[in-house]
Write a protein that holds these residues in place. Structure first.
Motif, PDB file in Angstrom:
ATOM      1  N   VAL A  65     -22.650  37.456   6.284  1.00  0.00           N
ATOM      2  CA  VAL A  65     -21.245  37.731   6.566  1.00  0.00           C
ATOM      3  C   VAL A  65     -20.549  36.426   6.921  1.00  0.00           C
ATOM      4  CG1 VAL A  65     -19.619  38.929   8.072  1.00  0.00           C
ATOM      5  CG2 VAL A  65     -21.715  40.082   7.331  1.00  0.00           C
ATOM      6  N   ARG A  66     -19.428  36.144   6.263  1.00  0.00           N
ATOM      7  CA  ARG A  66     -18.641  34.949   6.563  1.00  0.00           C
ATOM      8  C   ARG A  66     -17.808  35.214   7.811  1.00  0.00           C
ATOM      9  NH1 ARG A  66     -15.584  32.690   1.540  1.00  0.00           N
ATOM     10  NH2 ARG A  66     -14.352  34.596   1.827  1.00  0.00           N
ATOM     11  N   GLU A  67     -17.999  34.392   8.817  1.00  0.00           N
ATOM     12  CA  GLU A  67     -17.359  34.650  10.103  1.00  0.00           C
ATOM     13  C   GLU A  67     -15.839  34.610  10.025  1.00  0.00           C
ATOM     14  OE1 GLU A  67     -18.789  32.264  13.272  1.00  0.00           O
ATOM     15  OE2 GLU A  67     -20.892  32.835  12.994  1.00  0.00           O
ATOM     16  N   SER A  68     -15.287  33.756   9.177  1.00  0.00           N
ATOM     17  CA  SER A  68     -13.836  33.559   9.154  1.00  0.00           C
ATOM     18  C   SER A  68     -13.067  34.803   8.754  1.00  0.00           C
ATOM     19  CB  SER A  68     -13.483  32.407   8.211  1.00  0.00           C
ATOM     20  OG  SER A  68     -13.909  32.705   6.887  1.00  0.00           O
ATOM     21  N   ASP A  69     -13.633  35.597   7.846  1.00  0.00           N
ATOM     22  CA  ASP A  69     -12.888  36.778   7.371  1.00  0.00           C
ATOM     23  C   ASP A  69     -13.747  38.025   7.210  1.00  0.00           C
ATOM     24  OD1 ASP A  69     -14.413  36.000   5.238  1.00  0.00           O
ATOM     25  OD2 ASP A  69     -12.748  35.801   3.818  1.00  0.00           O
ATOM     26  N   GLY A  70     -15.044  37.945   7.569  1.00  0.00           N
ATOM     27  CA  GLY A  70     -15.899  39.121   7.454  1.00  0.00           C
ATOM     28  C   GLY A  70     -16.362  39.433   6.051  1.00  0.00           C
ATOM     29  N   ALA A  71     -16.131  38.526   5.090  1.00  0.00           N
ATOM     30  CA  ALA A  71     -16.551  38.777   3.717  1.00  0.00           C
ATOM     31  C   ALA A  71     -18.077  38.768   3.616  1.00  0.00           C
ATOM     32  CB  ALA A  71     -15.964  37.728   2.777  1.00  0.00           C
ATOM     33  N   VAL A  72     -18.605  39.635   2.749  1.00  0.00           N
ATOM     34  CA  VAL A  72     -20.046  39.677   2.495  1.00  0.00           C
ATOM     35  C   VAL A  72     -20.351  38.686   1.372  1.00  0.00           C
ATOM     36  CG1 VAL A  72     -22.007  41.076   1.771  1.00  0.00           C
ATOM     37  CG2 VAL A  72     -20.255  42.053   3.261  1.00  0.00           C
ATOM     38  N   VAL A  73     -21.122  37.636   1.687  1.00  0.00           N
ATOM     39  CA  VAL A  73     -21.432  36.575   0.730  1.00  0.00           C
ATOM     40  C   VAL A  73     -22.816  36.820   0.155  1.00  0.00           C
ATOM     41  CG1 VAL A  73     -21.734  34.102   0.407  1.00  0.00           C
ATOM     42  CG2 VAL A  73     -19.986  34.956   1.993  1.00  0.00           C
ATOM     43  N   HIS A  74     -22.895  36.916  -1.181  1.00  0.00           N
ATOM     44  CA  HIS A  74     -24.159  37.118  -1.880  1.00  0.00           C
ATOM     45  C   HIS A  74     -24.649  35.760  -2.377  1.00  0.00           C
ATOM     46  CE1 HIS A  74     -21.759  40.779  -2.078  1.00  0.00           C
ATOM     47  NE2 HIS A  74     -22.886  41.471  -2.187  1.00  0.00           N
ATOM     48  N   ILE A  75     -25.752  35.283  -1.829  1.00  0.00           N
ATOM     49  CA  ILE A  75     -26.297  33.970  -2.172  1.00  0.00           C
ATOM     50  C   ILE A  75     -27.269  34.144  -3.332  1.00  0.00           C
ATOM     51  CG2 ILE A  75     -27.478  31.941  -1.265  1.00  0.00           C
ATOM     52  CD1 ILE A  75     -26.712  33.145   1.566  1.00  0.00           C
ATOM     53  N   LEU A  76     -27.090  33.349  -4.401  1.00  0.00           N
ATOM     54  CA  LEU A  76     -27.783  33.579  -5.665  1.00  0.00           C
ATOM     55  C   LEU A  76     -28.792  32.476  -5.977  1.00  0.00           C
ATOM     56  CD1 LEU A  76     -24.614  34.571  -7.722  1.00  0.00           C
ATOM     57  CD2 LEU A  76     -26.192  36.107  -6.524  1.00  0.00           C
ATOM     58  N   ALA A  77     -29.781  32.849  -6.786  1.00  0.00           N
ATOM     59  CA  ALA A  77     -30.774  31.874  -7.241  1.00  0.00           C
ATOM     60  C   ALA A  77     -30.228  31.004  -8.354  1.00  0.00           C
ATOM     61  CB  ALA A  77     -32.038  32.600  -7.714  1.00  0.00           C
ATOM     62  N   ASP A  78     -29.173  31.466  -9.035  1.00  0.00           N
ATOM     63  CA  ASP A  78     -28.607  30.731 -10.173  1.00  0.00           C
ATOM     64  C   ASP A  78     -27.134  31.100 -10.296  1.00  0.00           C
ATOM     65  OD1 ASP A  78     -28.475  29.062 -12.316  1.00  0.00           O
ATOM     66  OD2 ASP A  78     -30.018  30.077 -13.500  1.00  0.00           O
ATOM     67  N   GLU A  79     -26.436  30.385 -11.173  1.00  0.00           N
ATOM     68  CA  GLU A  79     -25.017  30.674 -11.403  1.00  0.00           C
ATOM     69  C   GLU A  79     -24.841  32.055 -12.033  1.00  0.00           C
ATOM     70  OE1 GLU A  79     -22.509  29.008 -10.427  1.00  0.00           O
ATOM     71  OE2 GLU A  79     -23.391  27.075  -9.863  1.00  0.00           O
ATOM     72  N   LEU A  80     -23.753  32.724 -11.680  1.00  0.00           N
ATOM     73  CA  LEU A  80     -23.412  34.031 -12.237  1.00  0.00           C
ATOM     74  C   LEU A  80     -22.088  33.883 -12.973  1.00  0.00           C
ATOM     75  CD1 LEU A  80     -23.958  37.114 -12.381  1.00  0.00           C
ATOM     76  CD2 LEU A  80     -22.656  37.329 -10.257  1.00  0.00           C
ATOM     77  N   SER A  81     -22.101  34.092 -14.289  1.00  0.00           N
ATOM     78  CA  SER A  81     -20.895  33.855 -15.090  1.00  0.00           C
ATOM     79  C   SER A  81     -20.037  35.102 -15.269  1.00  0.00           C
ATOM     80  CB  SER A  81     -21.284  33.305 -16.464  1.00  0.00           C
ATOM     81  OG  SER A  81     -22.146  34.228 -17.132  1.00  0.00           O
ATOM     82  N   ALA A  82     -20.616  36.290 -15.202  1.00  0.00           N
ATOM     83  CA  ALA A  82     -19.884  37.535 -15.487  1.00  0.00           C
ATOM     84  C   ALA A  82     -18.831  37.813 -14.418  1.00  0.00           C
ATOM     85  CB  ALA A  82     -20.863  38.700 -15.578  1.00  0.00           C
ATOM     86  N   GLU A  83     -17.767  38.466 -14.816  1.00  0.00           N
ATOM     87  CA  GLU A  83     -16.720  38.892 -13.884  1.00  0.00           C
ATOM     88  C   GLU A  83     -16.983  40.294 -13.354  1.00  0.00           C
ATOM     89  OE1 GLU A  83     -14.399  37.001 -12.691  1.00  0.00           O
ATOM     90  OE2 GLU A  83     -15.045  35.307 -13.935  1.00  0.00           O
ATOM     91  N   GLN A  84     -17.543  41.159 -14.179  1.00  0.00           N
ATOM     92  CA  GLN A  84     -17.958  42.504 -13.782  1.00  0.00           C
ATOM     93  C   GLN A  84     -19.485  42.515 -13.745  1.00  0.00           C
ATOM     94  OE1 GLN A  84     -15.918  45.138 -13.023  1.00  0.00           O
ATOM     95  NE2 GLN A  84     -14.107  43.816 -13.292  1.00  0.00           N
ATOM     96  N   VAL A  85     -20.053  43.000 -12.665  1.00  0.00           N
ATOM     97  CA  VAL A  85     -21.506  42.925 -12.509  1.00  0.00           C
ATOM     98  C   VAL A  85     -22.073  44.265 -12.068  1.00  0.00           C
ATOM     99  CG1 VAL A  85     -21.581  40.456 -11.981  1.00  0.00           C
ATOM    100  CG2 VAL A  85     -21.284  42.110 -10.126  1.00  0.00           C
ATOM    101  N   VAL A  86     -23.346  44.437 -12.358  1.00  0.00           N
ATOM    102  CA  VAL A  86     -24.112  45.568 -11.841  1.00  0.00           C
ATOM    103  C   VAL A  86     -25.060  45.023 -10.784  1.00  0.00           C
ATOM    104  CG1 VAL A  86     -25.842  47.327 -12.375  1.00  0.00           C
ATOM    105  CG2 VAL A  86     -23.948  46.903 -13.970  1.00  0.00           C
ATOM    106  N   GLY A  87     -25.007  45.632  -9.620  1.00  0.00           N
ATOM    107  CA  GLY A  87     -25.902  45.229  -8.545  1.00  0.00           C
ATOM    108  C   GLY A  87     -27.077  46.186  -8.438  1.00  0.00           C
ATOM    109  N   GLU A  88     -28.272  45.630  -8.222  1.00  0.00           N
ATOM    110  CA  GLU A  88     -29.480  46.445  -8.079  1.00  0.00           C
ATOM    111  C   GLU A  88     -30.201  46.022  -6.806  1.00  0.00           C
ATOM    112  OE1 GLU A  88     -31.577  47.055 -12.071  1.00  0.00           O
ATOM    113  OE2 GLU A  88     -30.335  45.259 -12.420  1.00  0.00           O
ATOM    114  N   ILE A  89     -30.415  46.969  -5.922  1.00  0.00           N
ATOM    115  CA  ILE A  89     -31.051  46.705  -4.633  1.00  0.00           C
ATOM    116  C   ILE A  89     -32.568  46.786  -4.772  1.00  0.00           C
ATOM    117  CG2 ILE A  89     -31.211  47.444  -2.219  1.00  0.00           C
ATOM    118  CD1 ILE A  89     -28.444  46.443  -3.026  1.00  0.00           C
ATOM    119  N   ASP A  90     -33.274  45.862  -4.134  1.00  0.00           N
ATOM    120  CA  ASP A  90     -34.735  45.939  -4.040  1.00  0.00           C
ATOM    121  C   ASP A  90     -35.054  47.097  -3.098  1.00  0.00           C
ATOM    122  OD1 ASP A  90     -37.403  45.698  -3.270  1.00  0.00           O
ATOM    123  OD2 ASP A  90     -37.361  43.515  -3.195  1.00  0.00           O
TER     124      ASP A  90
END
Length: 401
Positions: A65-90
């Protein structure tokens, strides 16, 4: 992302797949990261680690969580180019955390109700979880009583529910602890047991926790740390310990129920053997010291014991040197060649000889180092053959004249 409606895990901890748009791209601790329009990924907070999984096929290696605004930041292993994404939880990781966190709520509630012990902190680790309680000590019978009560509640399969309430509603509720944040408060309730503010992910019914096992209790001043395992973690722990017990029983050629008594017998036998060994070592030390004293060389008013003894440890040399120096007028110069040359010099009280000074001279000749007191000194040097050692010892003996 402060809107609770966009944090999908708040409302459905069992959701493992979702769609979202990328709202922001950024770098987080040197890694590519994104903020989404909505997310089912739980960020690290409240003692619970973050989820893992995939976003558009790219591995999510952390969520914060980013303290300044409460945004949920997803940290990635590589660059993500797509604008629309599907998320899959482990899911395996998510469900494990749900089991541990729900188990913690039950355990904390029972410890407070049964033992009057308040939970001061909670940590969900990769191997086990802990709570710190506000009591200095917990007798075993109290720990077992709490564990029994928790597991009864698990097997009763009580409902767990989460809901948001206003500050006005909050004031009239019997909370186990007060909220630490402002704004809409999310409460997690275990029917008949617990009602507490929490933003974490939880099972829907206590039966899904499976089992809670307390594996360690550590008293830490005025607090007590309780380490516990839930669900599959408890199963794997039992499996490991059962395998160890059965292997040990087989090694001792007893039934597993006889292992404790067999180990106790072995401990007593070991203690007896150690006592006998100490006695035999003492006799051997006396005999060796007597033999060396018999060969001691008179040097003026002194009797010098000079010996090169292969494969002796520093402790063995010291014990022998001390025993020799108990005899008036004796100076013991002992060395042991090996990977390093071990030296130990000792002088009888009143001999007028400084063992530390002799050791310094030997170390200078051998390129070694060491130190000590006038009565006894020890050191070591690079490996030397016995004949070289003997020449140096003879030189030291001559210096006493």
């Amino acid at each position: 992302m402060n809107d609770p409606l966009q944090r999908l895990y708040y409302h459905d901890a069992y959701l493992t797949r979702f769609e979202a748009a990328v709202a922001e791209r950024l770098t987080w601790d040197g890694r590519p990261a994104v903020v989404l329009t909505r997310t089912a990924f739980y960020p690290a907070s409240g003692g619970q680690p973050s989820d893992r999984g995939l976003l558009g096929g790219v591995a999510v290696v952390g969520v914060e969580v980013r303290e300044s605004d409460g945004a949920v930041v997803h940290i990635l292993a590589d660059e993500l180019s797509a604008e629309q994404v599907v998320g899959e939880i482990d899911w395996a990781r998510r469900f494990d955390h749900m089991q541990q966190h729900s188990g913690q709520h039950l355990l904390s509630a029972v410890c407070e109700r049964l033992l009057g012990a308040h939970t001061l902190s909670f940590h969900l680790g990769t191997e086990s979880s802990t709570i710190d309680l506000s009591v200095a000590r917990l007798p075993r019978q109290e720990v077992e009583a709490a564990e029994d009560q928790v597991n009864r509640a698990i097997w009763e399969n009580r409902p767990l529910a989460a809901r948001f309430v206003t500050a006005h509603e909050l004031a009239a509720l019997p909370l186990r602890r007060q909220p630490q944040v402002e704004g809409p408060i999310r409460l997690v309730e275990i029917e008949g047991y617990d009602l507490t503010p929490c933003g974490g992910t939880h099972v829907a019914h206590s039966g899904e926790i499976g089992l809670l096992k307390i594996v360690r209790v550590e008293h830490r001043g005025e607090e007590t740390r309780v380490e516990f395992l839930c669900g599959r973690r408890a199963l794997l722990d039992y499996r490991r310990k059962n395998a160890i017990l059965l292997d040990l029983a087989a090694e001792l050629t007893v039934g597993y129920e006889e292992t404790e008594a067999a180990v106790a017998r072995l401990q007593e036998e070991l203690k007896a053997s150690q006592r006998e060994l100490r006695m035999l070592r003492e006799r051997l030390l006396q005999a060796e010291a007597a033999a060396l004293l018999g060969d001691a060389k008179p040097v003026g008013a002194l009797r010098v014991v000079r010996a090169v003894l292969p494969e002796r440890t520093p402790a063995e040399l010291r014990a022998l040197a001390l025993r020799l120096s108990e005899t008036p007028g004796v100076v013991a110069l002992l060395a042991s060649p090996g990977e390093r040359t071990q030296l130990c010099f000792a002088c009888a009280e009143g001999s007028g000889v400084d063992a530390a000074a002799l050791l310094r001279r030997a170390c200078e000749a051998l390129g070694g180092k060491g130190g000590g007191q006038p009565r006894i000194a020890q050191g070591s040097a690079p490996a030397f053959v016995e004949e070289s050692l003997r020449h140096i010892m003879v030189a030291l003996e001559g210096s006493l004249l």
